[in-house]
Design a protein around this motif. Structure first.
Motif, mmCIF file in Angstrom:
data_model
loop_
_atom_site.group_PDB
_atom_site.id
_atom_site.type_symbol
_atom_site.label_atom_id
_atom_site.label_comp_id
_atom_site.label_asym_id
_atom_site.label_seq_id
_atom_site.Cartn_x
_atom_site.Cartn_y
_atom_site.Cartn_z
ATOM 1 N N ASN A 187 0.497 -1.366 0.065
ATOM 2 C CA ASN A 187 -0.086 -0.194 -0.039
ATOM 3 C C ASN A 187 0.674 1.153 -0.051
ATOM 4 O O ASN A 187 0.322 2.398 -0.287
ATOM 5 C CB ASN A 187 -1.000 0.016 1.112
ATOM 6 N N PHE A 188 2.025 1.184 0.455
ATOM 7 C CA PHE A 188 2.716 2.629 0.438
ATOM 8 C C PHE A 188 2.823 3.125 -0.770
ATOM 9 O O PHE A 188 2.493 4.555 -0.825
ATOM 10 C CB PHE A 188 4.249 2.371 0.890
ATOM 11 N N ARG A 189 2.848 2.627 -2.120
ATOM 12 C CA ARG A 189 3.069 3.361 -3.357
ATOM 13 C C ARG A 189 1.629 4.035 -3.681
ATOM 14 O O ARG A 189 1.448 4.741 -4.666
ATOM 15 C CB ARG A 189 3.697 2.583 -4.626
ATOM 16 N N PHE A 190 0.654 3.358 -2.980
ATOM 17 C CA PHE A 190 -0.723 3.885 -3.201
ATOM 18 C C PHE A 190 -1.069 5.244 -2.215
ATOM 19 O O PHE A 190 -2.104 5.809 -2.333
ATOM 20 C CB PHE A 190 -1.897 2.910 -2.870
ATOM 21 N N LEU B 24 8.860 1.390 -3.032
ATOM 22 C CA LEU B 24 8.924 2.730 -3.370
ATOM 23 C C LEU B 24 10.120 3.172 -4.202
ATOM 24 O O LEU B 24 10.062 3.805 -5.244
ATOM 25 C CB LEU B 24 8.832 3.810 -2.065
ATOM 26 N N ALA B 25 11.306 2.659 -3.940
ATOM 27 C CA ALA B 25 12.428 2.805 -4.541
ATOM 28 C C ALA B 25 12.239 2.337 -6.402
ATOM 29 O O ALA B 25 12.668 2.942 -7.137
ATOM 30 C CB ALA B 25 13.757 2.225 -4.151
ATOM 31 N N ASP C 9 9.005 12.075 16.334
ATOM 32 C CA ASP C 9 9.223 10.733 15.519
ATOM 33 C C ASP C 9 8.590 10.812 14.353
ATOM 34 O O ASP C 9 7.309 11.453 14.258
ATOM 35 C CB ASP C 9 8.772 9.532 16.308
ATOM 36 N N ALA C 10 9.001 10.174 13.349
ATOM 37 C CA ALA C 10 8.405 10.284 11.914
ATOM 38 C C ALA C 10 7.308 9.305 11.409
ATOM 39 O O ALA C 10 6.714 9.416 10.323
ATOM 40 C CB ALA C 10 9.472 10.245 10.830
ATOM 41 N N PHE C 11 7.339 8.283 12.563
ATOM 42 C CA PHE C 11 6.336 7.268 12.014
ATOM 43 C C PHE C 11 4.941 7.639 11.581
ATOM 44 O O PHE C 11 4.270 8.639 12.346
ATOM 45 C CB PHE C 11 6.075 6.446 13.504
ATOM 46 N N PRO C 12 4.448 6.959 10.597
ATOM 47 C CA PRO C 12 4.886 6.161 9.836
ATOM 48 C C PRO C 12 5.218 6.727 8.382
ATOM 49 O O PRO C 12 4.919 6.010 7.389
ATOM 50 C CB PRO C 12 3.961 5.019 9.853
ATOM 51 N N GLU C 13 5.659 7.845 8.747
ATOM 52 C CA GLU C 13 6.047 8.458 7.191
ATOM 53 C C GLU C 13 7.472 7.938 6.536
ATOM 54 O O GLU C 13 8.226 7.721 7.349
ATOM 55 C CB GLU C 13 6.539 10.042 7.693
ATOM 56 N N THR C 14 7.522 7.965 5.284
ATOM 57 C CA THR C 14 8.587 7.570 4.653
ATOM 58 C C THR C 14 9.102 8.962 4.185
ATOM 59 O O THR C 14 8.461 9.714 3.278
ATOM 60 C CB THR C 14 8.407 6.939 3.216
ATOM 61 N N LEU C 15 10.302 9.289 4.618
ATOM 62 C CA LEU C 15 11.030 10.478 4.042
ATOM 63 C C LEU C 15 11.996 10.198 2.926
ATOM 64 O O LEU C 15 12.656 9.202 2.965
ATOM 65 C CB LEU C 15 11.849 11.128 5.326
ATOM 66 N N LEU C 16 12.073 11.503 1.998
ATOM 67 C CA LEU C 16 12.901 10.966 1.122
ATOM 68 C C LEU C 16 13.666 12.075 0.405
ATOM 69 O O LEU C 16 13.068 13.561 0.441
ATOM 70 C CB LEU C 16 11.988 10.280 -0.037
#
Ligand code: NAD
Ligand code: 89V
Length: 350
Positions: free
Chosen positions: A128-131, A188-189, A241-248
């Motif tokens: 689901n992350f890519r959605f 995601l990568a 805390d960044a949970f549950p974010e993906t930082l990029l």
């Protein structure tokens, strides 16, 4: 919508994360999804879900498939049961969505894909992350050409949030952070930079109470020539805390995209800078800090429903997800050997 055009959904595994799937299917009723049956080995969990979402309860998956006419089953159990449940779905000619991680081993993932192929049934993985709204927006910026050709990236899921409270089984996993959440970030990568030629990986165990690696740092060379670093840890100690974010950070020939804490996206395009909030809106059934992940379930299920109906493969079909799982396999092999590793490839039997 006429009855014949509606899609009859079954769901197996009414545990922690499945609550999001149940809400999402309920929201998708207006788009033609009917959640008709739910199943859990724990009868009380199945009954509770059935009562809340207006479905029939089962404690045995085979009994559910036999008694109900299901078109598409959502398998939301932990990975150890995915192979057997997906085989049961295929045997009953029912399409299947399997939660991540696809299975505990590469061989089991291949088995699930080949079984569905043999039976001619539809198969997808709930990655689901890519959605998520934010990650779709990042991809849209890349697709717009604003940063030119992406050629370097760092993607990180770094948290100290107590994931073991909601998911205590994770502490027992011998393959922990790469297989549980690194898998999302590796996907995601691929989504942003394409397929991978080779990778290296270092793992660490920094938490005393877990069996597997809680920290992983992966470096990858993509087929396009781009290089990415994929980080995942459950051992970060940071406020906030960044949970549950993906930082990029993604750099390209004409600009860059940075996603920082609080869903803040900063884009530089040919010397011009703009900023946008890319967080998911709160829904009646989502809450912070999980809301981005929860809302992504709705988008994932909608995508699955539409592709299944059209008879088209999902973006995260079983075959596609083998390419993400191959990165997980390669990362563990690279960490164990200290060598650069090519991801394994699955060759379909003709
Ligand atoms: P959980 O243990 O809370 O729930 C699993 C449920 O499945 C349990 O209630 C169990 O009784 C039931 N079950 C197991 N085998 C069954 C069988 N054969 N038939 C019927 N019921 C069965 O687990 P969870 O934390 O909800 O995790 C489930 C899956 O979701 C895992 O694969 C996990 O990695 C994944 N997950 C994904 C995300 C995400 O963002 N995509 C987030 C959290 C968890
Ligand atoms: O997203 C997930 O798959 C979860 C968690 C956020 C704990 O890693 O398992």
């Amino acid at each position: 919508m006429p009855e014949s055009k509606r899609t009859r959904i079954g769901l197996i595994g009414c545990g922690f994360y499945a609550q999001n799937h149940l809400h999402a299917w309920s929201d998708l009723k207006t788009e033609g999804a009917d959640l008709v049956a739910v199943c859990d080995l724990d009868g009380a969990k199945a009954e509770a879900a059935a009562k809340q979402f207006g479905a029939k309860a089962y404690s045995d998956a085979r009994a559910m498939f036999t008694a109900e006419q299901i078109d598409l089953v959502d398998i939301t159990t932990q990975m150890n049961s995915h192979k057997a449940l997906a085989a049961l779905a295929a045997e009953h000619k029912v399409g299947a969505i399997v939660q991540k991680p696809f299975a505990p081993t590469w061989a089991d993932c291949i088995d699930i894909v080949e079984t569905a192929k043999r039976h001619g049934t539809w198969l997808a993985v709930h990655e689901n992350f890519r959605f998520a709204t934010g990650m779709r927006r990042v991809r849209a910026v890349i697709d717009s050409g604003a940063i030119g050709q992406p050629n370097w990236a760092r993607l990180g899921f770094r948290t100290g949030y107590d994931v073991f409270k909601g998911q205590p089984y994770l502490a027992e996993e011998k393959r922990l952070v790469i297989l549980d959440v690194g898998i999302h970030v590796l996907d995601l990568a691929r989504y942003f930079l394409g397929e991978v030629k080779h990778l290296t990986c270092e793992t660490q165990k920094r938490l005393p109470h877990v069996k597997g690696e809680d920290t992983a740092t992966v470096m990858m060379r993509h087929n396009s020539g781009a290089v990415s670093i994929v980080e995942s840890t459950y051992a970060a100690r940071k406020i906030p805390d960044a949970f549950p974010e993906t930082l990029l950070e993604i750099e390209g020939t004409e600009g860059s995209i940075v996603v920082g804490r609080g869903d803040k996206m900063q884009v530089t395009t040919q010397g011009i800078f703009f900023e946008e909030n890319i967080g998911s809106p709160l829904l009646s059934w989502t809450s912070r800090p999980w809301h981005n992940s929860q809302e992504a379930v709705l988008h994932t299920n909608r995508h699955m429903l539409n592709r299944f109906r059209a008879g088209d493969a999902a973006d995260t079909s079983g075959e596609d997800n083998l390419k993400t799982y191959a990165l997980v396999e390669a990362a563990y092999e690279a960490a164990a050997s200290g060598q650069s590793v090519k991801p394994p490839q699955w060759i379909a039997k003709s």
